[in-house]
Design a protein around this motif. Structure first.
Motif, PDB file in Angstrom:
ATOM      1  N   GLU A   1       0.824  -1.216   0.000  1.00  0.00           N
ATOM      2  CA  GLU A   1       0.000   0.000   0.000  1.00  0.00           C
ATOM      3  C   GLU A   1       0.855   1.262   0.000  1.00  0.00           C
ATOM      4  O   GLU A   1       0.532   2.243  -0.685  1.00  0.00           O
ATOM      5  CB  GLU A   1      -0.942  -0.001   1.211  1.00  0.00           C
ATOM      6  N   GLU A   2       1.936   1.243   0.772  1.00  0.00           N
ATOM      7  CA  GLU A   2       2.810   2.416   0.834  1.00  0.00           C
ATOM      8  C   GLU A   2       3.459   2.671  -0.523  1.00  0.00           C
ATOM      9  O   GLU A   2       3.601   3.822  -0.954  1.00  0.00           O
ATOM     10  CB  GLU A   2       3.864   2.228   1.920  1.00  0.00           C
ATOM     11  N   PHE A   3       3.841   1.596  -1.196  1.00  0.00           N
ATOM     12  CA  PHE A   3       4.426   1.701  -2.529  1.00  0.00           C
ATOM     13  C   PHE A   3       3.406   2.261  -3.517  1.00  0.00           C
ATOM     14  O   PHE A   3       3.686   3.211  -4.263  1.00  0.00           O
ATOM     15  CB  PHE A   3       4.916   0.326  -2.983  1.00  0.00           C
ATOM     16  N   LEU A   4       2.211   1.687  -3.527  1.00  0.00           N
ATOM     17  CA  LEU A   4       1.182   2.091  -4.478  1.00  0.00           C
ATOM     18  C   LEU A   4       0.718   3.531  -4.261  1.00  0.00           C
ATOM     19  O   LEU A   4       0.278   4.200  -5.195  1.00  0.00           O
ATOM     20  CB  LEU A   4      -0.020   1.143  -4.389  1.00  0.00           C
ATOM     21  N   ALA A   5       0.836   3.992  -3.032  1.00  0.00           N
ATOM     22  CA  ALA A   5       0.393   5.350  -2.710  1.00  0.00           C
ATOM     23  C   ALA A   5       1.430   6.409  -3.060  1.00  0.00           C
ATOM     24  O   ALA A   5       1.175   7.608  -2.907  1.00  0.00           O
ATOM     25  CB  ALA A   5       0.046   5.444  -1.225  1.00  0.00           C
ATOM     26  N   THR A   6       2.585   5.963  -3.544  1.00  0.00           N
ATOM     27  CA  THR A   6       3.653   6.906  -3.858  1.00  0.00           C
ATOM     28  C   THR A   6       3.249   7.790  -5.040  1.00  0.00           C
ATOM     29  O   THR A   6       2.922   7.304  -6.122  1.00  0.00           O
ATOM     30  CB  THR A   6       4.950   6.164  -4.219  1.00  0.00           C
ATOM     31  N   THR A   7       3.241   9.082  -4.821  1.00  0.00           N
ATOM     32  CA  THR A   7       2.922  10.035  -5.880  1.00  0.00           C
ATOM     33  C   THR A   7       4.100  10.979  -6.078  1.00  0.00           C
ATOM     34  O   THR A   7       5.004  11.054  -5.243  1.00  0.00           O
ATOM     35  CB  THR A   7       1.673  10.858  -5.534  1.00  0.00           C
ATOM     36  N   ASP A   8       4.074  11.703  -7.187  1.00  0.00           N
ATOM     37  CA  ASP A   8       5.139  12.652  -7.483  1.00  0.00           C
ATOM     38  C   ASP A   8       4.500  13.956  -7.948  1.00  0.00           C
ATOM     39  O   ASP A   8       3.918  14.019  -9.039  1.00  0.00           O
ATOM     40  CB  ASP A   8       6.056  12.088  -8.570  1.00  0.00           C
ATOM     41  N   GLU A   9       4.602  14.974  -7.125  1.00  0.00           N
ATOM     42  CA  GLU A   9       3.969  16.249  -7.443  1.00  0.00           C
ATOM     43  C   GLU A   9       4.560  16.869  -8.708  1.00  0.00           C
ATOM     44  O   GLU A   9       3.851  17.538  -9.466  1.00  0.00           O
ATOM     45  CB  GLU A   9       4.103  17.216  -6.257  1.00  0.00           C
ATOM     46  N   TYR A  10       5.841  16.657  -8.936  1.00  0.00           N
ATOM     47  CA  TYR A  10       6.463  17.199 -10.147  1.00  0.00           C
ATOM     48  C   TYR A  10       5.783  16.611 -11.382  1.00  0.00           C
ATOM     49  O   TYR A  10       5.511  17.315 -12.355  1.00  0.00           O
ATOM     50  CB  TYR A  10       7.959  16.888 -10.161  1.00  0.00           C
ATOM     51  N   PHE A  11       5.534  15.315 -11.343  1.00  0.00           N
ATOM     52  CA  PHE A  11       4.866  14.629 -12.450  1.00  0.00           C
ATOM     53  C   PHE A  11       3.352  14.632 -12.234  1.00  0.00           C
ATOM     54  O   PHE A  11       2.702  13.593 -12.183  1.00  0.00           O
ATOM     55  CB  PHE A  11       5.426  13.217 -12.618  1.00  0.00           C
ATOM     56  N   SER A  12       2.834  15.830 -12.070  1.00  0.00           N
ATOM     57  CA  SER A  12       1.385  16.082 -12.026  1.00  0.00           C
ATOM     58  C   SER A  12       0.676  15.327 -10.923  1.00  0.00           C
ATOM     59  O   SER A  12      -0.520  15.034 -11.031  1.00  0.00           O
ATOM     60  CB  SER A  12       0.759  15.750 -13.397  1.00  0.00           C
ATOM     61  N   GLY A  13       1.404  14.977  -9.840  1.00  0.00           N
ATOM     62  CA  GLY A  13       0.789  14.300  -8.712  1.00  0.00           C
ATOM     63  C   GLY A  13       0.379  12.869  -8.997  1.00  0.00           C
ATOM     64  O   GLY A  13      -0.409  12.269  -8.244  1.00  0.00           O
ATOM     65  N   GLN A  14       0.915  12.284 -10.050  1.00  0.00           N
ATOM     66  CA  GLN A  14       0.529  10.931 -10.441  1.00  0.00           C
ATOM     67  C   GLN A  14       1.074   9.861  -9.488  1.00  0.00           C
ATOM     68  O   GLN A  14       2.095  10.064  -8.827  1.00  0.00           O
ATOM     69  CB  GLN A  14       1.048  10.621 -11.847  1.00  0.00           C
ATOM     70  N   GLU A  15       0.407   8.716  -9.490  1.00  0.00           N
ATOM     71  CA  GLU A  15       0.910   7.533  -8.775  1.00  0.00           C
ATOM     72  C   GLU A  15       1.931   6.854  -9.681  1.00  0.00           C
ATOM     73  O   GLU A  15       1.669   5.817 -10.294  1.00  0.00           O
ATOM     74  CB  GLU A  15      -0.252   6.600  -8.422  1.00  0.00           C
ATOM     75  N   THR A  16       3.090   7.436  -9.761  1.00  0.00           N
ATOM     76  CA  THR A  16       4.101   6.990 -10.716  1.00  0.00           C
ATOM     77  C   THR A  16       4.605   5.574 -10.435  1.00  0.00           C
ATOM     78  O   THR A  16       4.908   4.819 -11.358  1.00  0.00           O
ATOM     79  CB  THR A  16       5.295   7.964 -10.729  1.00  0.00           C
ATOM     80  N   ALA A  17       4.689   5.202  -9.161  1.00  0.00           N
ATOM     81  CA  ALA A  17       5.174   3.853  -8.825  1.00  0.00           C
ATOM     82  C   ALA A  17       4.265   2.792  -9.440  1.00  0.00           C
ATOM     83  O   ALA A  17       4.733   1.769  -9.953  1.00  0.00           O
ATOM     84  CB  ALA A  17       5.242   3.686  -7.313  1.00  0.00           C
ATOM     85  N   LYS A  18       2.984   3.040  -9.405  1.00  0.00           N
ATOM     86  CA  LYS A  18       2.011   2.085  -9.952  1.00  0.00           C
ATOM     87  C   LYS A  18       2.188   1.943 -11.462  1.00  0.00           C
ATOM     88  O   LYS A  18       2.137   0.834 -12.010  1.00  0.00           O
ATOM     89  CB  LYS A  18       0.596   2.553  -9.625  1.00  0.00           C
ATOM     90  N   ILE A  19       2.418   3.059 -12.145  1.00  0.00           N
ATOM     91  CA  ILE A  19       2.598   3.031 -13.602  1.00  0.00           C
ATOM     92  C   ILE A  19       3.836   2.213 -13.973  1.00  0.00           C
ATOM     93  O   ILE A  19       3.801   1.358 -14.864  1.00  0.00           O
ATOM     94  CB  ILE A  19       2.716   4.462 -14.153  1.00  0.00           C
ATOM     95  N   PHE A  20       4.933   2.452 -13.270  1.00  0.00           N
ATOM     96  CA  PHE A  20       6.169   1.730 -13.592  1.00  0.00           C
ATOM     97  C   PHE A  20       6.104   0.262 -13.157  1.00  0.00           C
ATOM     98  O   PHE A  20       6.756  -0.593 -13.761  1.00  0.00           O
ATOM     99  CB  PHE A  20       7.369   2.436 -12.977  1.00  0.00           C
ATOM    100  N   ALA A  21       5.332  -0.029 -12.126  1.00  0.00           N
ATOM    101  CA  ALA A  21       5.162  -1.428 -11.712  1.00  0.00           C
ATOM    102  C   ALA A  21       4.449  -2.226 -12.797  1.00  0.00           C
ATOM    103  O   ALA A  21       4.826  -3.367 -13.102  1.00  0.00           O
ATOM    104  CB  ALA A  21       4.386  -1.494 -10.402  1.00  0.00           C
ATOM    105  N   GLU A  22       3.424  -1.638 -13.389  1.00  0.00           N
ATOM    106  CA  GLU A  22       2.723  -2.309 -14.488  1.00  0.00           C
ATOM    107  C   GLU A  22       3.670  -2.512 -15.663  1.00  0.00           C
ATOM    108  O   GLU A  22       3.640  -3.550 -16.330  1.00  0.00           O
ATOM    109  CB  GLU A  22       1.504  -1.486 -14.914  1.00  0.00           C
ATOM    110  N   ALA A  23       4.512  -1.524 -15.913  1.00  0.00           N
ATOM    111  CA  ALA A  23       5.495  -1.641 -16.985  1.00  0.00           C
ATOM    112  C   ALA A  23       6.466  -2.784 -16.702  1.00  0.00           C
ATOM    113  O   ALA A  23       6.778  -3.586 -17.587  1.00  0.00           O
ATOM    114  CB  ALA A  23       6.254  -0.322 -17.147  1.00  0.00           C
ATOM    115  N   ALA A  24       6.941  -2.880 -15.462  1.00  0.00           N
ATOM    116  CA  ALA A  24       7.923  -3.905 -15.088  1.00  0.00           C
ATOM    117  C   ALA A  24       7.379  -5.307 -15.315  1.00  0.00           C
ATOM    118  O   ALA A  24       8.114  -6.208 -15.737  1.00  0.00           O
ATOM    119  CB  ALA A  24       8.326  -3.727 -13.630  1.00  0.00           C
TER     120      ALA A  24
END
Length: 425
Positions: free
Chosen positions: A351-374
């Protein structure tokens, strides 16, 4: 006589205790007696491993770990020199994926981790990542995986919006779900904004190439670039010639400046660690950059392994440490602390991983996007001469982009240079 006998017995006891003590010290030095063991550990990049080392040493007071940090090229060169000469290698060394095949060619200078328990932890890791450090026949495990570099497609939301495209990540991914759609989108971006869809020929080429099940070599180390690799090259050079891809070379000042200026719309084939590169080059562009999926699937760019050279006198202790360091729990810590993207898919459910967002990148849940890619990356065999081929093909692409060279002539010249260099190996 009694006095002499007593003195003899006391002397015998002292000798016995001293002998036992010496045996314990000798065993400790060899790593087998539960005494103090020192492990020399070589790494490159910003790993933040010292914090985890301190934690491990508290839990294992008999183990002392000396961390040596250096530049990637220096660490690799020093390691290769050391294992070749049989002198000076550490107990543990990090090796980057791009040179793993080169070191696997000298696998007799490293411990086979299967002999120390690697099969027991194999299930912790992504299968494609695990295989990158394994012999083709599966008989030798060279290293345990650390981080990875799954790729996505970064985009400038302001340029995308100006082109009339959806700025929502999911909607944009649905609109550009194939390379044919990417090509058509390039026409739209050019028509509406006057800008290329991407500024780097190499990134576009890499993104398409990395989706293939085979790239430059087969498992017999035969060159195989005339099929899927040539198609990737042809697609990229076609877009260059038509003005849809710019001419900036990776890592140049011009490439960095274009990130800040918003001179193009998309950066396909960008790995998770590239987020830091974008922030560094375009510190004032926060909120203008976002991340979406690559058309037709992700690739991987970067990542490393931890290996144990044969010089180590403490292979079991070294393995125990690296298996702990690369566990899902500790890869999560490394991600949260230093941004090292985990190669352990169990973390992707955290949950902590999935909740990771990045305000620079428009506040997206970037960890989730890259996990799907992996999870979608295909395993490939790279080959020990991968860098030779890649360098020459990038040169050809650069010549087409910057000097308006003929793509077919550049391809043939690159192939000739590649074959000449491989003939000298």
């Amino acid at each position: 006589m009694k006095k002499l006998l007593s003195m003899f017995l006391v002397a015998l006891m002292i000798f016995t205790v001293a002998a036992c003590s010496n045996n314990e010290n000798a065993s400790s030095e060899e790593g087998g007696g539960g005494g103090q063991v020192t492990l020399n550990f070589w790494v490159f990049g910003s790993t933040g491993y010292q914090k985890l080392i301190d934690e491990y040493q508290k839990e294992n007071p008999n183990v002392k770990i000396k961390l040596t940090e250096g530049e990637m090229t220096d660490i690799h060169n020093n390691l290769f020199t050391s294992v070749s000469s049989g002198s000076g290698a550490p107990d543990i060394s990090m090796i980057e994926v791009s040179v793993m095949e080169k070191f696997k060619d000298a696998s007799d200078r490293f411990y086979n981790l299967q002999e120390y328990g690697s099969d027991d932890v194999a299930g912790n890791f992504l299968e494609w990542k695990w295989k990158q450090a394994q012999a083709v026949d599966g008989s030798f495990q060279m290293g345990l995986p650390t981080d990875i570099g799954p790729t996505a497609m970064f985009y400038r939301s302001d340029v995308v919006e100006a082109a009339g495209l959806p700025t929502d990540s999911d909607e944009l991914a649905a609109a550009i779900d194939s390379w044919d759609a990417f090509y058509e989108t390039a026409k739209t971006v050019k028509e509406k904004t006057g800008k290329p869809i991407s500024d780097s020929p190499e990134l576009v080429f890499n993104a398409i190439r990395d989706q293939q099940e085979q790239q430059y070599f087969n498992e017999k180390d035969e060159l195989i670039i005339e099929d899927t690799v040539k198609k990737s090259y042809d697609f990229t050079t076609k877009m260059i010639k038509e003005g849809y891809i710019g001419q900036n070379v990776l890592w140049t000042p011009e490439w960095g400046s274009a990130m800040a200026a918003g001179s193009y719309a998309f950066m396909p084939g960008a790995p998770a660690w590239m987020m830091g590169v974008v922030k560094g080059n375009a510190p004032d562009a926060g909120g203008k950059w976002a991340v979406t999926a690559i058309p037709e699937g992700a690739g991987n760019w970067g990542g490393s392994f931890l290996t144990i050279p044969k010089e180590s006198k403490h292979p079991q202790e070294a393995f125990d440490f690296i298996s702990w360091l690369t566990s899902p729990d500790n890869q999560l810590k490394s991600f949260l602390d230093m941004g090292l993207f985990p190669s352990t898919p169990d973390v992707y459910e955290n949950e902590e991983f999935l909740a990771t967002t990045d305000e620079y990148f428009s506040g997206q849940e970037t960890a989730k996007i890259f996990a799907e890619a992996a999870k979608s990356v295909k395993p490939i065999y790279m080959g020990k001469n991968y860098a030779i081929v890649n360098s020459e093909l990038v040169t050809a692409l650069t010549n087409v982009a910057t000097a308006k060279a003929d793509p077919e002539k550049e391809w043939k010249a690159a192939v000739k240079r590649i074959e000449q260099q491989l003939g000298r190996q």
